[in-house]
Scaffold this active site. Structure first.
Site, PDB file in Angstrom:
ATOM      1  N   HIS A 106      19.462  23.945  49.164  1.00 55.81           N
ATOM      2  CA  HIS A 106      18.981  22.885  49.670  1.00 55.81           C
ATOM      3  C   HIS A 106      19.224  21.989  48.561  1.00 55.81           C
ATOM      4  O   HIS A 106      19.739  22.406  47.522  1.00 55.81           O
ATOM      5  CB  HIS A 106      17.434  23.280  48.936  1.00 55.81           C
ATOM      6  CG  HIS A 106      17.232  24.132  50.730  1.00 55.81           C
ATOM      7  ND1 HIS A 106      16.673  23.844  51.422  1.00 55.81           N
ATOM      8  CD2 HIS A 106      17.440  25.627  50.578  1.00 55.81           C
ATOM      9  CE1 HIS A 106      15.589  25.022  52.365  1.00 55.81           C
ATOM     10  NE2 HIS A 106      16.755  25.829  52.059  1.00 55.81           N
ATOM     11  N   GLU A 112      14.532  25.725  48.654  1.00 58.53           N
ATOM     12  CA  GLU A 112      14.553  24.517  48.106  1.00 58.53           C
ATOM     13  C   GLU A 112      13.381  24.548  46.680  1.00 58.53           C
ATOM     14  O   GLU A 112      12.086  25.347  46.601  1.00 58.53           O
ATOM     15  CB  GLU A 112      13.555  23.152  49.066  1.00 58.53           C
ATOM     16  CG  GLU A 112      13.605  22.267  48.220  1.00 58.53           C
ATOM     17  CD  GLU A 112      15.082  21.285  47.373  1.00 58.53           C
ATOM     18  OE1 GLU A 112      15.632  20.557  47.769  1.00 58.53           O
ATOM     19  OE2 GLU A 112      15.012  21.565  46.624  1.00 58.53           O
TER      20      GLU A 112
HETATM   21  O1  LIG Z   1      11.307  16.691  49.954  1.00 57.01           O
HETATM   22  C1  LIG Z   1      12.988  17.401  49.994  1.00 57.01           C
HETATM   23  O2  LIG Z   1      12.190  18.952  49.373  1.00 57.01           O
HETATM   24  C2  LIG Z   1      13.716  17.380  48.637  1.00 57.01           C
HETATM   25  C3  LIG Z   1      14.549  17.084  49.560  1.00 57.01           C
HETATM   26  O3  LIG Z   1      14.600  17.440  50.662  1.00 57.01           O
HETATM   27  O4  LIG Z   1      13.370  15.548  48.466  1.00 57.01           O
HETATM   28  P1  LIG Z   1      14.328  15.442  47.241  1.00 57.01           P
HETATM   29  O5  LIG Z   1      15.980  15.036  47.839  1.00 57.01           O
HETATM   30  O6  LIG Z   1      13.102  14.196  46.617  1.00 57.01           O
HETATM   31  O7  LIG Z   1      13.736  15.894  46.171  1.00 57.01           O
END
Ligand SMILES: O=C(O)[C@@H](CO)OP(=O)(O)O
Length: 206
Positions: A158, A88
């Site tokens: 992710h 991610e």
């Molecule tokens: O918190 C995170 O790492 C991401 C994915 O869960 O969140 P967001 O979707 O807000 O980018």
């Protein structure tokens, strides 16, 4: 020749449920996340899809989601390549912070920009562009050649690492990717031509 690439975001994680910025932290899946992974596997099985190769990140929420999907497909033990290039996006200083608290502290607009814009990073973290700068080279070097050789491939990763890849696959602009959200545990099925261009997209969330 079939050039099949399936992307799937991990099922709901414990920090998704708590509404915390997660990034490179490594929480597990919630019961709902486990159920989402089973459903994803069932959806792919109902479509009679099978895989020759899998890729995932070094984070357990993605690995566990992949494992459950492969279990549903009766493909436990499928060759799987794990790489942090698929992790991610790093949320830097926001990691661990509650997203609603962040909105109160920094404002709705600023948090939306940090979460969904293309080239504006959260403080101390990665922008989507920076995430793409590690995801795309890995995709082009390791994933795409195998898909083009006919290896039916699934990538469990992710929300933002997949958004950076989808931006490339679907030729989305920074404005278009701003609006693109990925649900937890919902597969997206791509079929590519011999040049790696997308012929069809089937989003099972739709
Ligand atoms: O918190 C995170 O790492 C991401 C994915 O869960 O969140 P967001 O979707 O807000 O980018």
């Amino acid at each position: 020749m079939e050039r099949l690439l399936v992307l799937v975001r991990h099922g709901q994680s414990e920090w998704n449920l708590k509404n915390l910025f997660t990034g490179w932290k490594d929480p597990g899946l919630t019961d709902q996340g486990v159920a989402e992974a089973h459903k994803a596997g069932e959806q792919l099985r109902d479509l009679k899809l099978n895989f020759d190769l899998a890729f995932t990140s070094v984070l357990s929420r993605a690995q566990k989601t992949l494992g459950i999907i492969l279990e549903e497909l009766d493909q436990i033990g499928l060759e799987t390549l794990k790489d942090q290039a698929l992790n991610e996006r790093d949320y830097g200083d926001l990691t661990g912070m509650n997203k609603d608290e962040a909105r109160e502290k920094f404002g709705e607009e600023q948090v939306h920009i940090w979460r969904r814009s293309y080239d504006i990073p959260p403080p101390g973290g990665e922008s989507l562009k920076m995430t793409a700068e590690r995801v795309l080279p890995y995709y082009k070097a390791e994933i795409l050649p195998r898909v083009l050789s006919g290896k039916r491939t699934i990538v469990a990763a992710h929300g933002n690492s997949l958004r950076s890849l989808i931006m490339e696959l679907e030729g989305l602009s920074p404005e278009e990717i701003l609006k693109r959200e990925l649900g937890t545990g919902t597969p997206i099925i791509y079929r590519l031509d011999e040049d790696g261009k997308v012929i069809s997209v089937q989003d099972l969330a739709a």
